[in-house]
Design an enzyme around this catalytic site. Sequence first.
Site, PDB file in Angstrom:
ATOM      1  N   LYS A   1      -0.868  -9.646 -16.843  1.00  0.00           N
ATOM      2  CA  LYS A   1      -2.264  -9.873 -16.442  1.00  0.00           C
ATOM      3  C   LYS A   1      -3.061  -8.686 -16.936  1.00  0.00           C
ATOM      4  O   LYS A   1      -2.630  -7.557 -16.735  1.00  0.00           O
ATOM      5  CB  LYS A   1      -2.400  -9.822 -14.912  1.00  0.00           C
ATOM      6  CG  LYS A   1      -1.836 -10.971 -14.164  1.00  0.00           C
ATOM      7  CD  LYS A   1      -2.173 -10.874 -12.691  1.00  0.00           C
ATOM      8  CE  LYS A   1      -1.299  -9.908 -11.894  1.00  0.00           C
ATOM      9  NZ  LYS A   1      -1.312 -10.090 -10.459  1.00  0.00           N
TER      10      LYS A   1
ATOM     11  N   ASP B   1       9.458 -13.214  -7.830  1.00  0.00           N
ATOM     12  CA  ASP B   1       8.541 -12.249  -7.224  1.00  0.00           C
ATOM     13  C   ASP B   1       9.064 -11.874  -5.839  1.00  0.00           C
ATOM     14  O   ASP B   1       9.903 -12.580  -5.271  1.00  0.00           O
ATOM     15  CB  ASP B   1       7.132 -12.862  -7.122  1.00  0.00           C
ATOM     16  CG  ASP B   1       6.030 -11.814  -7.239  1.00  0.00           C
ATOM     17  OD1 ASP B   1       6.342 -10.610  -7.140  1.00  0.00           O
ATOM     18  OD2 ASP B   1       4.859 -12.191  -7.405  1.00  0.00           O
TER      19      ASP B   1
ATOM     20  N   ARG C   1      -7.349  -7.154 -17.574  1.00  0.00           N
ATOM     21  CA  ARG C   1      -8.786  -7.378 -17.646  1.00  0.00           C
ATOM     22  C   ARG C   1      -9.316  -6.652 -18.878  1.00  0.00           C
ATOM     23  O   ARG C   1      -8.985  -5.487 -19.085  1.00  0.00           O
ATOM     24  CB  ARG C   1      -9.492  -6.808 -16.400  1.00  0.00           C
ATOM     25  CG  ARG C   1      -9.178  -7.544 -15.135  1.00  0.00           C
ATOM     26  CD  ARG C   1     -10.064  -7.043 -13.986  1.00  0.00           C
ATOM     27  NE  ARG C   1      -9.958  -7.920 -12.835  1.00  0.00           N
ATOM     28  CZ  ARG C   1      -9.071  -7.791 -11.866  1.00  0.00           C
ATOM     29  NH1 ARG C   1      -8.193  -6.815 -11.903  1.00  0.00           N
ATOM     30  NH2 ARG C   1      -9.052  -8.633 -10.862  1.00  0.00           N
TER      31      ARG C   1
ATOM     32  N   HIS D   1       8.868  -4.148  -1.562  1.00  0.00           N
ATOM     33  CA  HIS D   1       7.970  -4.271  -2.712  1.00  0.00           C
ATOM     34  C   HIS D   1       8.257  -3.148  -3.718  1.00  0.00           C
ATOM     35  O   HIS D   1       8.257  -3.376  -4.924  1.00  0.00           O
ATOM     36  CB  HIS D   1       6.513  -4.220  -2.232  1.00  0.00           C
ATOM     37  CG  HIS D   1       5.544  -4.279  -3.357  1.00  0.00           C
ATOM     38  ND1 HIS D   1       5.439  -5.371  -4.187  1.00  0.00           N
ATOM     39  CD2 HIS D   1       4.661  -3.361  -3.820  1.00  0.00           C
ATOM     40  CE1 HIS D   1       4.527  -5.133  -5.107  1.00  0.00           C
ATOM     41  NE2 HIS D   1       4.044  -3.926  -4.910  1.00  0.00           N
TER      42      HIS D   1
ATOM     43  N   GLN E   1       0.870  -1.191   0.000  1.00  0.00           N
ATOM     44  CA  GLN E   1       0.000   0.000   0.000  1.00  0.00           C
ATOM     45  C   GLN E   1       0.901   1.233   0.000  1.00  0.00           C
ATOM     46  O   GLN E   1       1.039   1.928   0.998  1.00  0.00           O
ATOM     47  CB  GLN E   1      -0.915  -0.023   1.217  1.00  0.00           C
ATOM     48  CG  GLN E   1      -1.852  -1.232   1.233  1.00  0.00           C
ATOM     49  CD  GLN E   1      -2.800  -1.190   2.410  1.00  0.00           C
ATOM     50  OE1 GLN E   1      -3.399  -0.169   2.710  1.00  0.00           O
ATOM     51  NE2 GLN E   1      -2.937  -2.306   3.106  1.00  0.00           N
TER      52      GLN E   1
ATOM     53  N   ASP F   1       4.237 -10.346 -13.383  1.00  0.00           N
ATOM     54  CA  ASP F   1       3.413  -9.183 -13.725  1.00  0.00           C
ATOM     55  C   ASP F   1       4.310  -8.045 -14.206  1.00  0.00           C
ATOM     56  O   ASP F   1       5.544  -8.091 -14.039  1.00  0.00           O
ATOM     57  CB  ASP F   1       2.523  -8.737 -12.545  1.00  0.00           C
ATOM     58  CG  ASP F   1       3.311  -8.518 -11.271  1.00  0.00           C
ATOM     59  OD1 ASP F   1       4.471  -8.081 -11.359  1.00  0.00           O
ATOM     60  OD2 ASP F   1       2.769  -8.781 -10.178  1.00  0.00           O
TER      61      ASP F   1
ATOM     62  N   THR G   1      -1.023 -15.249  -1.085  1.00  0.00           N
ATOM     63  CA  THR G   1      -2.011 -16.324  -1.277  1.00  0.00           C
ATOM     64  C   THR G   1      -1.521 -17.352  -2.292  1.00  0.00           C
ATOM     65  O   THR G   1      -2.107 -18.419  -2.418  1.00  0.00           O
ATOM     66  CB  THR G   1      -3.335 -15.746  -1.800  1.00  0.00           C
ATOM     67  OG1 THR G   1      -3.090 -15.154  -3.089  1.00  0.00           O
ATOM     68  CG2 THR G   1      -3.905 -14.709  -0.857  1.00  0.00           C
TER      69      THR G   1
HETATM   70  C1  R5P Z   1       2.332  -7.827  -6.267  1.00  0.00           C
HETATM   71  O1  R5P Z   1       2.516  -6.779  -6.872  1.00  0.00           O
HETATM   72  C2  R5P Z   1       3.427  -8.572  -5.581  1.00  0.00           C
HETATM   73  O2  R5P Z   1       4.657  -8.354  -6.177  1.00  0.00           O
HETATM   74  C3  R5P Z   1       3.121 -10.065  -5.527  1.00  0.00           C
HETATM   75  O3  R5P Z   1       3.024 -10.554  -6.844  1.00  0.00           O
HETATM   76  C4  R5P Z   1       1.821 -10.329  -4.809  1.00  0.00           C
HETATM   77  O4  R5P Z   1       1.779  -9.609  -3.632  1.00  0.00           O
HETATM   78  C5  R5P Z   1       1.647 -11.807  -4.505  1.00  0.00           C
HETATM   79  O5  R5P Z   1       0.460 -11.978  -3.798  1.00  0.00           O
HETATM   80  P1  R5P Z   1      -0.402 -13.311  -3.946  1.00  0.00           P
HETATM   81  O6  R5P Z   1       0.515 -14.464  -3.621  1.00  0.00           O
HETATM   82  O7  R5P Z   1      -1.520 -13.158  -2.963  1.00  0.00           O
HETATM   83  O8  R5P Z   1      -0.918 -13.379  -5.347  1.00  0.00           O
END
Ligand code: R5P
Length: 318
Positions: free
Chosen positions: A195, A223, A197, A130, A97, A172, A228
């Site tokens: 990704k 990543d 939409r 992040h 955030q 991503d 999750t």
């Molecule tokens: C998003 O921008 C982060 O770099 C991760 O890709 C994300 O936080 C991963 O979260 P989850 O495992 O819930 O998809």
Amino acid sequence: MNELSLLCGRANQPLAEEVARILGLEPCTAAVETFADKEIRVHVQQTVRGKSVFIVQPTSPPVNDHLMELLLLVDALRRASAGMICAVVPYFGYARQDRKKRGRVPISARLVANLMETAGVDRVLTVELHAGQIQGFFNVPMDHLRTDRLFAEHLVTRHPDWMDALTVVSPDLGGVWRARRLAKELRTPMAIVEKHREDSDREAPESMQVIGDVRDRDVLIVDDILSTGSTLCRAAEALADAGARRLLAACTHGVFAGAALDILQASPLHKVLVTDTIHHEQGLAHPKVEMISVAPLLADAIRRIHCCKSVSDLLVRS
Ligand code: R5P
């Protein structure tokens, strides 16, 4: 030079103890009690007067409890006349955030930085933020360690067989810079899973498009956070559909929230490398998970900060 002292919060005691062992220190202890109403009280049990104290406390789940414990420990140290207080926060909760993506929302990462400074930190040491810009939310120095070299060394020494036909992949667009760094370190090609939409409606299904050639390649998805597991596993499926061979991943922070471990088990992923910035017993023991410790990296950084030596060598090249 002030005496060096290491204080272990409750969030990741195995990591804190390993850092202390590498530094040859007996960790300073704090008694932390949780009352029936869930308030906590901390008591630092040794004198810290004039010492340089490094508190190891990732703000991992339960994020709010671990954050509050860190703030209380910093306040206790400041009031006990510590000479210098460094918050060692290997996983920085609320980092996602970091900006206003729409109206009437907070910038929580900035608020957390303000809280730490108000509590009295003199500096912060963290791992794989992040977004690097979070450093600018602090007015005190923040040292930001990266894990790409750690992953690269681990891959080359422990899994040389993975290196023959490897492509590094960002799951991503936001993480392209991170994947590019590791691809450069490993001298491999890279690809991206995008990704998007079709509809701007947040509930509309997302489609995944692989940019780059992954056919008959082993792929390593990179990543910062595995929460999750949804981002990782959906990217893995898209890569398998695009003809990738072995599916591997390297995620610095294994949060393993909700049903992440089941999702991981059911996914086509072969192996996921994580570090121990977060202590998650089941996650770190999962058959598909392989852990790399950040303890030597943190110990090295703490030693350098304490001796006023450069931390740059531990940071990313270029
Ligand atoms: C998003 O921008 C982060 O770099 C991760 O890709 C994300 O936080 C991963 O979260 P989850 O495992 O819930 O998809």
